[in-house]
Design a protein around this motif. Sequence first.
Motif, short mmCIF file in Angstrom:
data_model
loop_
_atom_site.label_atom_id
_atom_site.label_comp_id
_atom_site.label_asym_id
_atom_site.label_seq_id
_atom_site.Cartn_x
_atom_site.Cartn_y
_atom_site.Cartn_z
N GLY A 81 0.90 -1.16 -0.22
CA GLY A 81 0.03 -0.03 0.06
C GLY A 81 0.85 1.03 0.06
N ARG A 82 2.21 1.36 0.22
CA ARG A 82 3.01 2.31 0.17
C ARG A 82 3.37 2.78 -1.12
N VAL A 83 3.14 1.97 -1.91
CA VAL A 83 3.82 2.21 -3.30
C VAL A 83 2.60 2.08 -4.55
N ALA A 84 1.45 1.91 -4.01
CA ALA A 84 0.32 1.74 -5.27
C ALA A 84 -0.93 2.46 -4.73
N PRO A 85 -1.60 3.26 -5.61
CA PRO A 85 -2.60 4.08 -5.12
C PRO A 85 -3.86 3.16 -5.09
N SER A 86 -5.01 3.31 -4.43
CA SER A 86 -6.06 2.72 -4.53
C SER A 86 -6.05 1.30 -3.68
N MET A 103 -9.13 -2.93 -3.25
CA MET A 103 -8.65 -2.12 -4.29
C MET A 103 -9.86 -1.56 -5.25
N ARG A 104 -9.82 -0.36 -5.28
CA ARG A 104 -10.89 0.44 -5.92
C ARG A 104 -12.21 0.17 -5.66
N GLY A 105 -12.35 0.39 -4.38
CA GLY A 105 -13.69 0.03 -3.75
C GLY A 105 -14.12 -1.43 -3.44
N GLN A 106 -13.23 -2.38 -4.19
CA GLN A 106 -13.77 -3.80 -3.99
C GLN A 106 -12.95 -4.48 -2.77
N ARG A 107 -13.42 -5.31 -2.22
CA ARG A 107 -12.92 -6.17 -0.94
C ARG A 107 -13.81 -7.12 -0.59
N PHE A 608 -1.47 9.01 -5.44
CA PHE A 608 -2.74 9.55 -4.67
C PHE A 608 -3.87 8.84 -5.44
N SER A 609 -4.90 8.59 -4.45
CA SER A 609 -6.17 7.97 -5.06
C SER A 609 -7.34 8.45 -4.16
N TYR A 610 -8.26 8.86 -5.11
CA TYR A 610 -9.63 9.21 -4.45
C TYR A 610 -10.72 8.16 -4.81
#
Length: 747
Positions: A81-86, A103-107, A608-610
């Motif tokens: 998680g330190r190196v990849a957004p989302s 990832m991307r709202g999926q879990r 950054f990820s939103y």
Amino acid sequence: MMKISASILLQAASGIALSTAMPAWAQNQPASAGQVLGDSEDIVVTARRKEERLIDVPVAVTAKSGEALRAEGVQTLLDLGRVAPSLTVSQSPRGSNTPSFTMRGQRVIDTSLVLDPVVVNYFNEVPFMRPQGLNAALFDIQSVQVLRGPQGTLFGRNTTGGAVLVTTVQPSDAMEGNFETTVGNLRLLDVKGAFNIPLAEGAALRIAGTIRTRDGFMRDRQTKFDANSQNYKAVRATLKLEPTMDVTSTFYANYFQSEDHGTANVIYAVNPAIASLGPVLPTLSAEVAANRADPWSFSNNDAPLETARTYDFSNTSTIDLSDSLTLKNVAGYRKINSFSKWDIDGSSLFLLRFKGESHIRQFSEELQLQGNSRAFDWIFGLFYFNEKGSDIATSNLPSAPAVDRPSGVYAKNISYSAFASGTYRFGETGLSLNLGLRYTHDKKVSNGLQMTGSSCTFRLLDGTVIAPPCLFHQEVSFNEPSWLASLNYKLNDELMIYASHRHGYRAGGLQSRATTEASAIPYDPEKVDDVELGLKLDTDLGGGTKLRLNLAAYQAWYKDIQRQVSFISPTSGTLVSSIFNAARSRIRGVEAEAMLQPLAGLSISGSFSYTDPKYRSFINNGVDVAAITPFGYIPKYTANAQISYAFPADDKGGEIVGTAGYRYQSRYYSADVVVPVGGYIDGWDLVNLRLDYNNIGGSGIGLSAYVTNLFNKAYFAYATNLTASSGYATGLRGDPRMYGLSARFEF
């Protein structure tokens, strides 16, 4: 420290009988993801099952070489998680060696054998469906790639969130290796190494391994038991054969073993409205206060424990049939034996505790035919997957007498599919079109188990209890396509824009904890359709300044979402609680990754990820609760930043590198349904520092010092909120401040 390193190195080397140096191999080793390739600094990835420059791939992907991961302090998958957004990776209730991916709202939090993950990890192209034992995998790594968004067209196991591709270092024709020892606080001792052995012309063997021990950072206030410890070892052997110029076959064998004190579950909230908690409410409230006052302490009535053993064997073989046609086969086998126990209520009281035991085997086989021409590249393939085993969770309640209540499944999962993908380039215009399609058949078979002590408890529709051996048999099958379409435009060699659409899904399944036939209702696949717009820039701004920028914006329509809810059973007409296709949602987001090199030796990078997920409908207990239900376990914002500076330390190739890193994650909701107390988990930010002195005096020796979580921030990496039902909420602490020294020798 160096005396220890040299001693172990000489002992290992003395056991290997070697012949003289072998001639060079027919083919050079491929460049790894994130590796600097000459002056061009191209990053090579395999997101489309072939080697391509990152800037040429219309996929949101983060790529890091093994050396880059080491420089950024990424030791395990939990650190990705330190190196990849989302992407967020946390320990699951089953412990740190069983990571959970979002990832991307999926879990999906449950690691049950009958639930497919939203993110699949591929090791040397073999899918590892279950997360047990994954967290010690990042040693002697060539590259890690994080693919975001629905996957399935080109990868064997369909997912709605993404995929993580791990490639280990390949054997070469050189006699070389490395050895590294790290010591740190909490009596950390970490030893890892790799040896590359040329055996003959066109044959080489590489052996790598790691051993890590560390005391736990969570201390039981009553027993002084230390939880969240580490104690594992792993070894990998890789044999590469090239009998001819056109044939390559690589064999992998991996073994992992872990036995540690497990993960402390910490109670952080209680609901006084739950009547059954009345007599013990003062005790629970006092423990909540004590846990806040000293976040690195806890009090459990049963000490946690975690053990895991995994065995992995795989082979990748390629035959170049011609200059433009390649046949490739990837086969893999994995065996998992794991056990864990944890205190569900996270307190010193005996309210509810669990033991989980899994014994799983999987086999996968994939055959590919790849072709290319000046205008058209294509791949066609067949895939088969077979997984079977047992996954049993045993609960224990404070009844009189307290007896074990085994609950779980003996299951078998089968999947087979055919897929094709192609990219057509429209002359020299820079315009290309990528289309792909996979059609998959999934079959799930389970024998559900419910017992109290030695008695069967699973109740049939007619009200009778099932007879010994207490197994309820079910089967279900699904057929589903997945596809992609991407229109890509390269304005020049430094800039590409793309627009893509994908359809992905996560397989349906069978209930793993159903207690009655009425609640044992199969659930359908959940499906995602998305649209993504992306930009990739890799340019020289002049004066030695270089910029790399990757942007992606997406919107996904997510339906038939699998959630644990209450609903009226279609078989009995009664209210039951099970996994059900209860919801649909809209998820949109933005991701950015950038790297700037303003002058020689200085690198500034960040991501950054939103993520903005919203339910469109969510049926629970016959009522649509979408308007009032937050999307659980998804942080809206994540951010990473890093600055490093390297400069020559001597005239023989020595180099000093200083690195500072920052990681931020916003708050998230700790349940799938609305809860009365402690719903939101606070966000957190961490600072990490590292100093490396590489290749001291040209000797191949390097020294490093590091500190993570510099300000000793206390935060919950994962939380479970049961305040609406059981009356309490618990969490798993992230790592406190860690620091240490490393010595590395390369030869």
